[in-house]
Design an enzyme around this catalytic site. Structure first.
Site: not given
Length: 455
Positions: A66, A69-70, A146
């Site tokens: 994840h 991905e950022h 997040e």
């Protein structure tokens, strides 16, 4: 709530172009290209799927897919940080990405004559990503926040995270997609570089294009931009098989919340793990979920909410398409003056009824009509068509299963629903989690929960 009559009417209006045949190619470097024509609007959806997600990770680096991905938006050898997004916007497009347990995907929606822009940019970051340590430090903070908003401040998400960690012991579905906070706070640039080099390569990717395109033209464009990229020696995965469960597992999670909440999950097969002889079982479980929870006529809404008034809401569902064995999940909120134990007992009674009595022909037909209507309705979305193809291919299944889904559901019998209820809905496969509410004064609002984490 979906209106069945409306969905059937919409289904009759959808042009036959929505079901056009799919073209499939493979480049010399191993990249797979799947194209679905849909000429109803001059729009194209382009998606790049990588076979890597949280189920590929291990303790110490959970959530790294994840975070990567950022970082894919933070610059390459030829693109400045965030320049990718600016170029897509300048061309009138929309773009984003998401990470799941079994995949990471990047997508753009553009006018059909802008597909080349997508391919050029995606090919650039497939092999030329630069992971700047300073950018990573910033993004670690973004992801940590997040996690706080989507999980730690959301009682249902927090319960689900603890629930999964209890239900799964050796399966990588044990840990969350976003990762544990301690891991998020300790990623280094070298960790992400190694993960990127290991999994981000043309021979570990599938490009899906859906929309107003011609397959041969898309193929030539893919050859131009993705064809020159060098393949990698892709890392192999150890078989992280879930150990047999030896009895009922039960946990309580205390968190600031307005109301208590119940989760119950039974381990079940999915399409990817079912044996050839039992290939029908995941679809029988799909129908069973519809019997329990698919509209106001389903048993949960009719009997638990309206008649018994033991729940204000309660739902059921299974995941047909995942890489590893998964859970059939029931979750709900008890009604006022009712307890979690009352709701659990009511759910158990519904399960026992499915075991002892075959569902009626009327119930079976209702679910099948609903499935057909919802499937046709979803196919009206070009993005959804592309997503189905990419997801199936990436978890190791034939993308044609997308076209066979309706037929497989329609073939399910009442005897098969009863058979899977008796086979899988036993305490030795069951995990139960209860949310115990704490006072909520001074707590900031929770962000919506979600299984996939979106950039």
């Amino acid at each position: 709530m979906l209106n069945l009559k409306k969905l059937v009417w919409v289904a009759l209006l959808i042009p036959i172009a929505a079901f056009a045949e799919v073209s499939e190619f493979e480049l010399d470097n191993g990249l797979k290209l799947i194209i679905k024509e849909d000429h109803r609007a001059p729009v194209v959806v382009s998606q790049v799927w990588y076979k890597v997600g949280s189920s590929y990770e291990y303790n110490g680096i959970t959530g790294i897919s994840h975070v990567l991905e950022h970082m894919m938006f933070k610059g390459t050898e030829n693109l400045e940080p965030n320049e990718f997004s600016r170029i897509i916007a300048a061309n009138g497009g929309e773009q984003n990405a998401f990470t799941g347990r079994d995949y990471t995907a990047y997508f753009q929606t553009l006018q059909k004559d802008r597909l080349e822009v997508s391919f050029r940019l995606e090919a650039e970051r497939m092999r030329n990503l630069k992971i700047d340590p300073d950018e990573l430090l910033k993004e670690r903070e973004v992801v940590a926040e997040e996690r706080r908003m989507r999980t730690e401040d959301n009682p249902h998400s927090l319960l689900r995270e603890n629930f999964n960690a209890t239900a799964f012991m050796s399966s990588p579905y044990h840990h969350p997609v976003i990762g544990w906070m301690s891991d998020i706070n300790h990623y280094q640039a070298d960790d992400l570089t190694a993960w990127y080099q290991k999994w981000y390569a043309p021979n570990n990717a599938t490009v899906v294009v859906a929309g107003d395109v011609e397959p041969e033209s898309v193929y030539r464009l893919a050859q131009q931009y993705f064809g020159p990229l060098k393949p990698e020696q892709i890392g192999s995965l150890k078989p992280q098989i879930e150990v047999p469960q030896k009895g009922l597992r039960k946990i309580k999670v205390k968190a600031p919340a307005e109301l208590p909440y119940l989760m119950m999950g039974w381990k079940i097969p999915v399409v990817a793990t079912a044996s050839e002889e039992a290939a029908w079982e995941p679809y029988a479980l799909e129908v069973m979920a519809g019997i329990l929870d698919d509209g106001n006529s389903a048993r949960f809404a009719k009997e638990l909410v309206r008649e018994q008034q033991v729940a204000t809401s309660v739902g059921a569902g299974n995941n047909l398409f995942s890489r590893l064995k998964d859970l059939f999940l029931v979750a709900g909120t008890p009604a006022q003056d009712k307890t979690v134990e009352d709701l659990e007992q009511a759910v158990r009674e519904q399960i026992e009824r499915l075991k002892s009595e075959q569902v009626t022909a009327e119930e079976l037909e209702r679910v099948k009509v609903q499935v057909v209507a919802e499937t046709v309705y979803q196919r009206d979305s070009v993005f959804y068509q592309a997503m189905q193809l990419g997801m199936l291919e990436t978890i190791g299944l034939d993308w044609q299963l997308s076209e066979q889904y309706v037929d497989n559901v329609k073939a399910v019998t009442a005897e098969q629903v009863q058979a899977v209820a008796n086979k899988y809905f036993i305490d030795d496969r069951l995990t139960i989690a209860e949310l115990v509410p704490l006072p909520v004064e001074g707590r900031r609002p929770a962000a919506p929960a979600g299984g996939n984490h979106v950039h």
